[in-house]
Write a protein that holds these residues in place. Structure first.
Motif, short mmCIF file in Angstrom:
data_model
loop_
_atom_site.label_atom_id
_atom_site.label_comp_id
_atom_site.label_asym_id
_atom_site.label_seq_id
_atom_site.Cartn_x
_atom_site.Cartn_y
_atom_site.Cartn_z
N ARG A 107 81.26 55.01 18.41
CA ARG A 107 80.65 56.21 17.82
C ARG A 107 81.07 56.38 16.36
NH1 ARG A 107 81.80 58.26 23.13
NH2 ARG A 107 79.88 58.85 24.22
N GLU A 108 82.12 55.66 15.96
CA GLU A 108 82.56 55.76 14.57
C GLU A 108 81.58 55.02 13.66
OE1 GLU A 108 86.51 54.30 14.31
OE2 GLU A 108 87.40 56.01 15.37
N GLN A 109 81.36 55.57 12.51
CA GLN A 109 80.43 54.96 11.56
C GLN A 109 80.96 53.61 11.07
OE1 GLN A 109 79.59 57.46 8.20
NE2 GLN A 109 77.68 56.40 7.71
N ASN A 110 80.07 52.64 11.03
CA ASN A 110 80.41 51.28 10.55
C ASN A 110 81.54 50.64 11.36
OD1 ASN A 110 78.50 51.56 8.43
ND2 ASN A 110 80.02 52.64 7.20
#
Length: 303
Positions: free
Chosen positions: A31-34
Motif C-alpha cells: 500500500r506504500e507508494q513506490n
C-alpha cells in the motif's frame, strides 16, 4: 543467511511467519507508494501471504476477492521475475480444490471444485502462476493449506470457542464429521524446510495440513479439557439445525448454512506429497496438540 521478503506480514499467517521463519524477514507493505522501488536487491525469497478470505459483513464483491487473490499475485510475481531472488512461495488455499465436502481424501491431483469467489480467485491465481515460464535458477512453490489456526485466529474456530465458553450447549452432536486442519507452527516449520531445501525438491503445488484429522466433537472436548469443565453436547435432528441455519442466512444469527457446513462436513486432505519431498515421517506438532495450543491462546486473550 536467507533474506525473505514477506508480503502480507500484518495478517494472521504473515505475522506468525515474520516471527518464526529463519534468517532475515522483511515485511513489505504494497500500500506504500513506490514500494517496488524499495525492494532490497539481495533478497533471495519472495513469500506472498496477501489474500482475502473472510467476509464477515457480507459486503465483499467478486472484484474485491479477485483483486486481493489474483491481481496482486500477478504484480508480485512480475517483481519476482525482475529480481535476483530465486524462490517464490505463494500461499493459496485448499479452497481452490474444495470448500465444502468430499468423500475421498484430497491430493494435489484431485479435480478442483471451488464454489465461492474466494475459492475461484485462488484457483485463478494458481493457474496464472503455473502458466508462467521460469528463468533458470528460479523456482515456484504453491502451498495449499487447510484451515490454519493459532494465536490470533479470527475464523470459525474462534466463534465455536466463544459459543462454548459462554456455557451454550453445542447443538450439532447429531453430525459426525472429520476434517484436517493445520496449526500455524506446522506451516512455519514446512516453509522453513522448503526455503532451506528448495534446490533439492521439485517446485509446484503442495498441500499443507496436519497429519491427523479432527472431528468437531473432539475440538469441543479439547476446549472442555482446557477450561476444566464438562460441556454439553446436544443432538437435535439434523433437519432442525438445517432449518435454523437457513434462518441465519436471512437474519444475523451465530448459526448459518455456511458455518454449519464448515463445522459438520468431512474434508480430509493428504500431506504425503510434501512429507515425501522433504523426507519427513511426521510433522513436529500433532493435530491434537496444535489445537490445544490454539485453544489455550484463546483463553489467554479471553476471547
Amino acid at each position: 543467511m536467507n533474506k525473505t521478503l514477506l508480503f502480507g506480514s500484518n495478517g494472521f499467517l504473515g505475522s506468525h511467519l515474520k516471527e518464526k521463519l529463519d534468517g532475515e524477514v522483511i515485511g513489505i507493505n504494497i500500500r506504500e507508494q513506490n514500494w517496488q522501488d524499495n525492494l532490497p536487491d539481495d533478497a533471495n525469497v519472495f513469500i506472498n501471504c496477501i489474500g482475502k478470505a473472510h467476509d464477515h459483513k457480507g459486503i465483499a464483491t467478486e472484484r474485491d476477492f479477485y483483486f486481493a487473490n489474483y491481481n496482486v499475485v500477478k504484480v508480485l510475481f512480475e517483481e519476482f521475475l525482475k529480481s535476483n531472488a530465486q524462490l517464490f512461495i505463494h500461499i493459496s488455499s485448499i479452497a481452490a480444490v474444495e470448500e465444502n465436502e468430499r468423500t475421498e481424501v484430497l491430493t494435489e491431483d484431485s479435480v478442483g471444485n471451488p464454489q465461492s469467489h474466494y475459492g475461484k480467485s485462488k484457483k485463478a491465481a494458481e493457474e496464472y502462476l503455473l502458466k508462467q515460464s521460469l528463468p533458470s535458477g528460479k523456482k515456484l512453490f504453491i502451498l495449499r493449506p487447510t484451515m490454519i489456526h493459532g494465536e490470533g485466529d479470527k475464523g470459525n474456530l474462534t466463534l465455536l470457542y466463544k459459543i462454548i465458553s459462554k456455557g451454550i450447549p453445542y447443538p450439532l452432536g447429531a453430525f459426525k464429521n472429520s476434517r484436517t486442519f493445520v496449526t500455524v507452527d506446522n506451516v512455519a516449520f514446512l516453509m522453513n524446510e522448503i526455503i532451506k531445501r528448495y534446490k533439492e525438491i521439485e517446485g509446484g503445488i503442495y498441500h499443507i495440513t496436519d497429519d491427523e484429522p479432527l472431528s468437531t466433537k473432539k475440538i469441543i472436548e479439547i476446549i472442555g479439557e482446557a477450561k476444566d469443565k464438562k460441556l454439553i453436547i446436544l443432538s437435535p435432528p439434523k433437519f432442525v439445525i438445517n432449518s435454523l441455519a437457513k434462518m441465519g442466512d436471512m437474519i444475523s444469527l451465530p448459526i448459518n448454512s455456511k458455518r454449519v457446513k464448515k463445522m459438520t462436513s468431512n474434508l480430509i486432505v493428504s500431506n504425503q506429497k510434501i512429507k515425501q519431498a522433504l523426507h519427513l515421517d511426521s510433522l513436529p506438532i500433532s493435530a491434537e496438540n496444535g489445537m490445544k495450543k490454539t485453544i489455550e491462546s484463546f483463553m489467554k486473550h479471553k476471547n
